[in-house]
Design a protein around this motif. Structure first.
Motif, short mmCIF file in Angstrom:
data_model
loop_
_atom_site.label_atom_id
_atom_site.label_comp_id
_atom_site.label_asym_id
_atom_site.label_seq_id
_atom_site.Cartn_x
_atom_site.Cartn_y
_atom_site.Cartn_z
N THR A 296 44.52 41.16 3.65
CA THR A 296 44.14 41.19 2.43
C THR A 296 43.74 42.74 2.22
OG1 THR A 296 41.90 40.63 3.20
CG2 THR A 296 43.30 38.92 2.25
N LYS A 297 43.10 43.31 3.07
CA LYS A 297 42.62 44.88 2.71
C LYS A 297 43.73 45.94 2.91
CE LYS A 297 37.93 44.59 5.15
NZ LYS A 297 37.40 44.94 6.07
N LYS A 300 45.37 45.36 -0.64
CA LYS A 300 44.82 46.07 -1.61
C LYS A 300 45.06 47.76 -1.53
CE LYS A 300 40.96 42.78 -2.11
NZ LYS A 300 39.53 42.55 -2.04
N ASN A 304 46.84 50.03 -4.54
CA ASN A 304 45.81 51.10 -5.08
C ASN A 304 46.96 52.26 -4.96
OD1 ASN A 304 43.75 49.47 -5.67
ND2 ASN A 304 42.71 49.79 -3.56
#
Length: 346
Positions: A296-297, A300, A304
């Motif tokens: 998930t990190k 993200k 970004n």
């Protein structure tokens, strides 16, 4: 009218007649022996249960009724009534023995064997119940036939086992010349003691040489107590190795809880064995580099970065749209500088 002549019978003729009627004193072995078809042993067994037993337990009770032609039925016993009321029910039903099933918590089944009304009585916990319909064995026997009772030799080792043997013999044996029974034997009830428990099996007699086929049902009786009276009284014998079902389930739950405790203890021991101090601490940059990132990190961060690149391109397009002349001047100046560079080379 003519008179009838008097019959003159000599004493010799009388003796001859008597000799003809009397039977000989010696009898040949081919002649059948006259059997008295009198029903002498008129004991009856009341087989019923209390409210709260499960479907399987009820099927086991019905199987026992079918196997014993000298049994009688009764409606369900109310759990709020005391057990000594069963003595009055047996007296009304004209029964001298009783088999009573008692269920608890919809999962535990207890069995009472009692000699009514004076006793003794025994209480068992039934384990490993398998009914006749559930097993579907190949054996079969006629309904109402008399069974042979086979007891293990270990029943004669201790007095409480011999007492239970006599009690089961009187309950499960079908009386001779019973109106509902057949006058022959075609199956065997076996009672075997293994690990301080009584194992019950029902076999069909296939041939005279001893070949058997199991019919069912099968269950295991774990004795709890033997009482002096019927459904109560002084305790004659108590099983020291008996464990209640609640205590057994609690032990299983504790065993499953031990696994969770062992996992926690392993984690704590691992944390205690790790080195501590200033020299063993890692730098913050190393922590960032070697940090384990989740999926998930990572997603993200990628989103970004894509979002920032898209914003820059949009800003550049907006600037171009606002100053088209400046863009034209830059292009013309670049072309002129290229021409000058080519002339210098020549």
């Amino acid at each position: 009218m003519a008179k009838r002549k008097k019959s003159t019978i000599t004493p010799e003729s009388k003796d001859t007649k008597i000799e003809e009627v009397t039977l000989p004193l010696v009898r040949t072995s081919d002649e059948p022996v006259t059997k008295k078809a009198k029903w002498v042993n008129k004991q009856r067994v009341l087989v019923f249960a209390a409210r709260g037993i499960t479907q399987r337990d009820r099927h086991l009770m019905v199987d026992l009724r079918d196997m014993m032609p000298h049994s009688k039925t009764e409606s369900k016993f109310e759990r709020k009534d005391p057990l000594f009321v069963i003595n009055e029910i047996c007296e009304m039903k004209n029964c001298s023995k009783c088999i009573f099933f008692e269920g608890r918590k919809k999962q535990d089944l207890f069995l009472w064997l009692a000699d009514v009304p004076k006793g003794p009585s025994a209480k068992f916990y039934i384990e490993n119940v398998h009914t006749m319909k559930e097993l579907k064995m190949t054996g079969n026997c006629l309904k109402g036939t008399r069974p042979l009772l086979s007891f293990d030799s270990s029943f004669d080792t201790h007095p409480h086992w011999s007492l239970l043997k006599e009690l089961m013999t009187q309950i499960f044996s079908t009386p001779k010349n019973h109106p509902k029974s057949q006058p022959f034997f075609d199956h065997v009830f076996t009672f075997t003691i293994v690990e301080n428990r009584i194992w019950f099996r029902n076999f069909q007699i296939l041939e005279e040489d001893g070949q058997l086929a199991e019919i069912g049902p099968r269950f295991v009786l774990n004795p709890i107590k033997v009482f002096d009276g019927s459904f109560g009284g002084e305790t004659i014998w108590e099983n020291p190795s008996y464990v209640t079902p609640n205590a057994y389930r609690r032990m299983l739950n504790l065993q499953t809880g031990l696994k969770y405790r062992q996992k926690i203890e392993q984690k704590l021991s691992l944390a205690a064995r790790q080195p501590t101090g200033d020299l063993c601490d890692l730098d913050p940059l190393d922590e960032e580099v070697f940090e384990d990132k989740n999926a998930t990190k990572i997603v993200k961060e990628v989103m970004n970065n894509l979002g920032e690149g898209g914003k820059k391109k949009k800003k550049e397009k907006k600037k171009k749209m606002k100053n088209p002349k400046a863009n034209g001047k830059k292009r013309a100046g670049a072309i002129f500088n290229e021409i000058l560079g080519d002339s210098d080379d020549e």
